[in-house]
Design a protein around this motif. Structure first.
Motif, PDB file in Angstrom:
ATOM      1  N   PRO A  87      -3.399   4.240  -9.631  1.00  0.00           N
ATOM      2  CA  PRO A  87      -3.094   5.105  -8.477  1.00  0.00           C
ATOM      3  C   PRO A  87      -3.531   4.465  -7.155  1.00  0.00           C
ATOM      4  O   PRO A  87      -4.726   4.301  -6.901  1.00  0.00           O
ATOM      5  CB  PRO A  87      -3.906   6.373  -8.774  1.00  0.00           C
ATOM      6  CG  PRO A  87      -5.037   5.915  -9.639  1.00  0.00           C
ATOM      7  CD  PRO A  87      -4.506   4.780 -10.464  1.00  0.00           C
ATOM      8  N   ILE A  88      -2.563   4.074  -6.340  1.00  0.00           N
ATOM      9  CA  ILE A  88      -2.814   3.492  -5.014  1.00  0.00           C
ATOM     10  C   ILE A  88      -2.106   4.375  -3.991  1.00  0.00           C
ATOM     11  O   ILE A  88      -0.872   4.517  -4.044  1.00  0.00           O
ATOM     12  CB  ILE A  88      -2.277   2.048  -4.896  1.00  0.00           C
ATOM     13  CG1 ILE A  88      -2.725   1.188  -6.077  1.00  0.00           C
ATOM     14  CG2 ILE A  88      -2.694   1.439  -3.563  1.00  0.00           C
ATOM     15  CD1 ILE A  88      -4.190   0.913  -6.152  1.00  0.00           C
ATOM     16  N   PRO A  89      -2.813   4.966  -3.036  1.00  0.00           N
ATOM     17  CA  PRO A  89      -2.166   5.864  -2.070  1.00  0.00           C
ATOM     18  C   PRO A  89      -1.099   5.155  -1.233  1.00  0.00           C
ATOM     19  O   PRO A  89      -1.257   3.980  -0.860  1.00  0.00           O
ATOM     20  CB  PRO A  89      -3.336   6.328  -1.184  1.00  0.00           C
ATOM     21  CG  PRO A  89      -4.557   6.140  -2.020  1.00  0.00           C
ATOM     22  CD  PRO A  89      -4.280   4.935  -2.871  1.00  0.00           C
ATOM     23  N   ASP A  90      -0.024   5.852  -0.956  1.00  0.00           N
ATOM     24  CA  ASP A  90       1.081   5.279  -0.183  1.00  0.00           C
ATOM     25  C   ASP A  90       0.688   4.963   1.256  1.00  0.00           C
ATOM     26  O   ASP A  90       1.350   4.133   1.898  1.00  0.00           O
ATOM     27  CB  ASP A  90       2.269   6.251  -0.175  1.00  0.00           C
ATOM     28  CG  ASP A  90       2.934   6.369  -1.535  1.00  0.00           C
ATOM     29  OD1 ASP A  90       2.758   5.453  -2.369  1.00  0.00           O
ATOM     30  OD2 ASP A  90       3.615   7.383  -1.775  1.00  0.00           O
ATOM     31  N   ASN A  91      -0.355   5.627   1.768  1.00  0.00           N
ATOM     32  CA  ASN A  91      -0.726   5.399   3.173  1.00  0.00           C
ATOM     33  C   ASN A  91      -1.635   4.184   3.347  1.00  0.00           C
ATOM     34  O   ASN A  91      -2.080   3.895   4.456  1.00  0.00           O
ATOM     35  CB  ASN A  91      -1.408   6.638   3.762  1.00  0.00           C
ATOM     36  CG  ASN A  91      -2.739   6.939   3.106  1.00  0.00           C
ATOM     37  OD1 ASN A  91      -2.930   6.676   1.918  1.00  0.00           O
ATOM     38  ND2 ASN A  91      -3.663   7.505   3.865  1.00  0.00           N
ATOM     39  N   LEU A  92      -1.924   3.454   2.270  1.00  0.00           N
ATOM     40  CA  LEU A  92      -2.676   2.201   2.358  1.00  0.00           C
ATOM     41  C   LEU A  92      -1.718   1.040   2.131  1.00  0.00           C
ATOM     42  O   LEU A  92      -0.795   1.139   1.330  1.00  0.00           O
ATOM     43  CB  LEU A  92      -3.790   2.155   1.313  1.00  0.00           C
ATOM     44  CG  LEU A  92      -4.821   3.284   1.319  1.00  0.00           C
ATOM     45  CD1 LEU A  92      -5.885   3.026   0.264  1.00  0.00           C
ATOM     46  CD2 LEU A  92      -5.446   3.451   2.692  1.00  0.00           C
ATOM     47  N   SER A  93      -1.946  -0.064   2.827  1.00  0.00           N
ATOM     48  CA  SER A  93      -1.035  -1.206   2.719  1.00  0.00           C
ATOM     49  C   SER A  93      -1.799  -2.514   2.607  1.00  0.00           C
ATOM     50  O   SER A  93      -2.868  -2.688   3.202  1.00  0.00           O
ATOM     51  CB  SER A  93      -0.109  -1.268   3.938  1.00  0.00           C
ATOM     52  OG  SER A  93       0.763  -2.395   3.843  1.00  0.00           O
ATOM     53  N   HIS A  94      -1.228  -3.449   1.844  1.00  0.00           N
ATOM     54  CA  HIS A  94      -1.774  -4.808   1.762  1.00  0.00           C
ATOM     55  C   HIS A  94      -1.180  -5.708   2.836  1.00  0.00           C
ATOM     56  O   HIS A  94      -1.552  -6.882   2.924  1.00  0.00           O
ATOM     57  CB  HIS A  94      -1.483  -5.407   0.378  1.00  0.00           C
ATOM     58  CG  HIS A  94      -0.020  -5.556   0.075  1.00  0.00           C
ATOM     59  ND1 HIS A  94       0.797  -4.477  -0.194  1.00  0.00           N
ATOM     60  CD2 HIS A  94       0.783  -6.659   0.006  1.00  0.00           C
ATOM     61  CE1 HIS A  94       2.024  -4.908  -0.423  1.00  0.00           C
ATOM     62  NE2 HIS A  94       2.049  -6.220  -0.310  1.00  0.00           N
ATOM     63  N   LEU A  95      -0.265  -5.172   3.641  1.00  0.00           N
ATOM     64  CA  LEU A  95       0.479  -5.959   4.629  1.00  0.00           C
ATOM     65  C   LEU A  95       0.082  -5.615   6.056  1.00  0.00           C
ATOM     66  O   LEU A  95      -0.388  -4.508   6.350  1.00  0.00           O
ATOM     67  CB  LEU A  95       1.979  -5.704   4.465  1.00  0.00           C
ATOM     68  CG  LEU A  95       2.599  -6.098   3.121  1.00  0.00           C
ATOM     69  CD1 LEU A  95       4.001  -5.527   3.000  1.00  0.00           C
ATOM     70  CD2 LEU A  95       2.612  -7.620   2.957  1.00  0.00           C
ATOM     71  N   PHE A  96       0.326  -6.570   6.955  1.00  0.00           N
ATOM     72  CA  PHE A  96       0.201  -6.358   8.393  1.00  0.00           C
ATOM     73  C   PHE A  96       1.476  -6.865   9.066  1.00  0.00           C
ATOM     74  O   PHE A  96       2.040  -7.886   8.676  1.00  0.00           O
ATOM     75  CB  PHE A  96      -0.991  -7.133   8.966  1.00  0.00           C
ATOM     76  CG  PHE A  96      -2.328  -6.660   8.485  1.00  0.00           C
ATOM     77  CD1 PHE A  96      -3.010  -5.651   9.155  1.00  0.00           C
ATOM     78  CD2 PHE A  96      -2.910  -7.220   7.360  1.00  0.00           C
ATOM     79  CE1 PHE A  96      -4.248  -5.214   8.721  1.00  0.00           C
ATOM     80  CE2 PHE A  96      -4.152  -6.784   6.909  1.00  0.00           C
ATOM     81  CZ  PHE A  96      -4.821  -5.776   7.590  1.00  0.00           C
ATOM     82  N   ASN A  97       1.915  -6.158  10.077  1.00  0.00           N
ATOM     83  CA  ASN A  97       3.004  -6.616  10.956  1.00  0.00           C
ATOM     84  C   ASN A  97       4.360  -6.730  10.270  1.00  0.00           C
ATOM     85  O   ASN A  97       5.319  -7.221  10.875  1.00  0.00           O
ATOM     86  CB  ASN A  97       2.652  -7.969  11.606  1.00  0.00           C
ATOM     87  CG  ASN A  97       1.426  -7.867  12.493  1.00  0.00           C
ATOM     88  OD1 ASN A  97       1.374  -7.019  13.389  1.00  0.00           O
ATOM     89  ND2 ASN A  97       0.429  -8.705  12.243  1.00  0.00           N
ATOM     90  N   VAL A  98       4.450  -6.302   9.021  1.00  0.00           N
ATOM     91  CA  VAL A  98       5.731  -6.209   8.326  1.00  0.00           C
ATOM     92  C   VAL A  98       5.729  -4.916   7.519  1.00  0.00           C
ATOM     93  O   VAL A  98       4.663  -4.390   7.167  1.00  0.00           O
ATOM     94  CB  VAL A  98       6.004  -7.413   7.395  1.00  0.00           C
ATOM     95  CG1 VAL A  98       6.269  -8.670   8.198  1.00  0.00           C
ATOM     96  CG2 VAL A  98       4.838  -7.642   6.426  1.00  0.00           C
ATOM     97  N   ASP A  99       6.930  -4.417   7.197  1.00  0.00           N
ATOM     98  CA  ASP A  99       7.019  -3.103   6.561  1.00  0.00           C
ATOM     99  C   ASP A  99       7.184  -3.148   5.049  1.00  0.00           C
ATOM    100  O   ASP A  99       7.139  -2.109   4.383  1.00  0.00           O
ATOM    101  CB  ASP A  99       8.175  -2.306   7.179  1.00  0.00           C
ATOM    102  CG  ASP A  99       9.533  -3.005   7.014  1.00  0.00           C
ATOM    103  OD1 ASP A  99       9.562  -4.132   6.454  1.00  0.00           O
ATOM    104  OD2 ASP A  99      10.548  -2.432   7.435  1.00  0.00           O
ATOM    105  N   SER A 100       7.374  -4.343   4.486  1.00  0.00           N
ATOM    106  CA  SER A 100       7.628  -4.427   3.044  1.00  0.00           C
ATOM    107  C   SER A 100       7.424  -5.857   2.567  1.00  0.00           C
ATOM    108  O   SER A 100       7.411  -6.809   3.370  1.00  0.00           O
ATOM    109  CB  SER A 100       9.070  -3.999   2.725  1.00  0.00           C
ATOM    110  OG  SER A 100       9.986  -4.938   3.278  1.00  0.00           O
ATOM    111  N   ASN A 101       7.311  -6.007   1.250  1.00  0.00           N
ATOM    112  CA  ASN A 101       7.244  -7.350   0.676  1.00  0.00           C
ATOM    113  C   ASN A 101       8.513  -8.142   0.966  1.00  0.00           C
ATOM    114  O   ASN A 101       8.471  -9.363   1.142  1.00  0.00           O
ATOM    115  CB  ASN A 101       7.020  -7.272  -0.837  1.00  0.00           C
ATOM    116  CG  ASN A 101       5.564  -7.035  -1.199  1.00  0.00           C
ATOM    117  OD1 ASN A 101       4.669  -7.138  -0.356  1.00  0.00           O
ATOM    118  ND2 ASN A 101       5.319  -6.707  -2.457  1.00  0.00           N
TER     119      ASN A 101
END
Length: 403
Positions: A140-154
């Motif tokens: 379970p990883i919350p959708d409001n956390l991201s591993h990315l910066f300055n881009v919206d998707s992999n």
């Protein structure tokens, strides 16, 4: 560090679920995963995220300074300077930058990053979006956390990588350069680079040289190499003193380096004394230290030219420093120690954490672009595989940031 997210994750965790996570990776990329992936990502709260970004800005301000190249001319060791550092298509700067921070506590008890090391060299740029997706698929990883910066998707992230590394070339004209890539611990990243960008990992021993042009053999034909995505460092070559090759890194050849080897040295431990930030521990070239700090026990000695923590001495005395010959002192760095704060809640206690912020730098952009991250968890005295053998809840992972 995000208590509610951590609690939910740990409650959902089980050894069986972790094994299924690893099994999925092994099934997708058989025989490729050869380093330990930790049992958990790192969940980074916004206050710490903001400090990490501020720390990166302080460092980038120096690296983008007008005189940075002049200040780092002596960083490149004799006999290891590679020609053609500047490229019309890539610009006169590094294409990759990785900045490593220990997570500590400040005097007020707040979490804060402290710079450990930095490098103008690529890291696991293909593996990190992949492992982030694997964690999301199994835990379970919350959708409001991201591993990315300055881009919206992999997908957008990989578009940036493709633009930087492949550019307008045919992918088969671009290679990932290593020494015996099939034996490298990081070969899973090479396999994913091939999957995402279509470029092959090629061993230095397989490169053929005709005049100033380079070639490799593929499907029974010679393919002209126009770009090299460089993952090879001089330190690795020292492990093969009798290696016979047609091409050496210092040859003047007609090729574009994506990640020119000189930037491995320019942005490195050599850079640390040039930085001034509350997030950077004081660092000095040993050759410039006329009087040792009174609290020398709070400093660490690092060789400028070493990799993966080799040669680092955590406990030093004036006698240890006096024993280093005058002619060698310029090759050492004296850096104030940082105290890693165990902040990651494991089932049996707390784990130390180091976060690597990963940048790329396109031509004509005034500053490098932060895209993603890597994290390493440790129970040992130092971060790294050799210092964490036989432990669990340690190893490589990824951060999910509250932004």
């Amino acid at each position: 560090m995000l208590q509610s997210v951590r609690q939910t994750y740990n409650q959902a965790f089980s050894p069986e679920r972790y094994r299924a996570f690893l099994d999925a990776i092994h099934a997708d990329l058989p025989g490729q995963l050869d380093f330990r992936v930790a049992e958990t990502p790192v969940f980074v709260p916004k206050a710490l995220t903001d400090k990490l970004l501020a720390a990166c800005d302080d460092i980038v301000d120096v690296i983008t300074g007008e005189h940075f190249k002049d200040l780092t001319e002596q960083a490149i060791p004799a006999g290891q300077r590679v020609p053609n550092e500047q490229s019309d298509d890539l610009g006169d700067h590094t294409q990759f930058m990785a900045i490593d921070f220990a997570i500590c506590r400040d005097e007020q008890g707040e979490l804060t990053p402290q710079l450990i090391e930095l490098q103008g060299f690529p890291s696991l740029y293909a593996f990190q979006p992949y492992i982030a997706d694997q964690f999301r698929a199994h835990f379970p990883i919350p959708d409001n956390l991201s591993h990315l910066f300055n881009v919206d998707s992999n997908d957008t992230y990989l578009q940036h990588l493709r633009r930087l590394i492949v550019g307008l070339c045919d992918p088969e004209e671009v290679i990932l350069l290593e020494i015996f890539p099939e034996k490298q611990k990081t070969r899973i990243d090479f396999a994913l680079t091939k999957r995402y960008l279509g470029i092959d990992a090629v061993c230095l021993t397989k490169i053929k040289k005709q005049g100033r042009k380079l070639y490799y053999e593929k499907d029974g034909r010679l393919v002209h190499i126009k770009r090299i995505y460089n993952r090879l460092i001089f330190d690795d070559l020292q492990n093969f003193p009798d290696l016979q090759t047609e091409f050496t890194l210092t040859d003047d050849v007609d090729v574009e380096w994506i990640g020119h080897p000189n930037w491995f040295f320019r942005i490195s431990k050599y850079t640390l004394p040039l930085l001034n930030s509350p997030y950077v521990p004081p660092s000095y070239y040993l050759s410039t230290v006329s009087e040792y700090p009174a609290d020398l026990e709070n400093y660490v000695l690092k060789p400028l030219y070493s990799f993966a923590g080799s040669g680092v001495r955590l406990n030093i005395s004036p006698a240890d420093l006096d024993a280093i010959p005058e002619a060698e002192r310029h090759n050492y760095l004296l850096q104030r120690k940082v105290k890693y704060e165990p902040v990651i809640q494991a089932p049996d206690g707390f784990i130390k954490c180091e976060i690597r912020m990963l940048f790329i730098w396109h031509k004509r952009e005034p500053r490098p672009l932060l895209l993603t991250n890597l994290a390493r968890l440790s129970r040992g005295e130092m971060i790294g595989v050799r210092f964490n053998k036989d432990f669990d809840w340690v190893g490589g992972t990824v951060c999910f940031f509250e932004q």
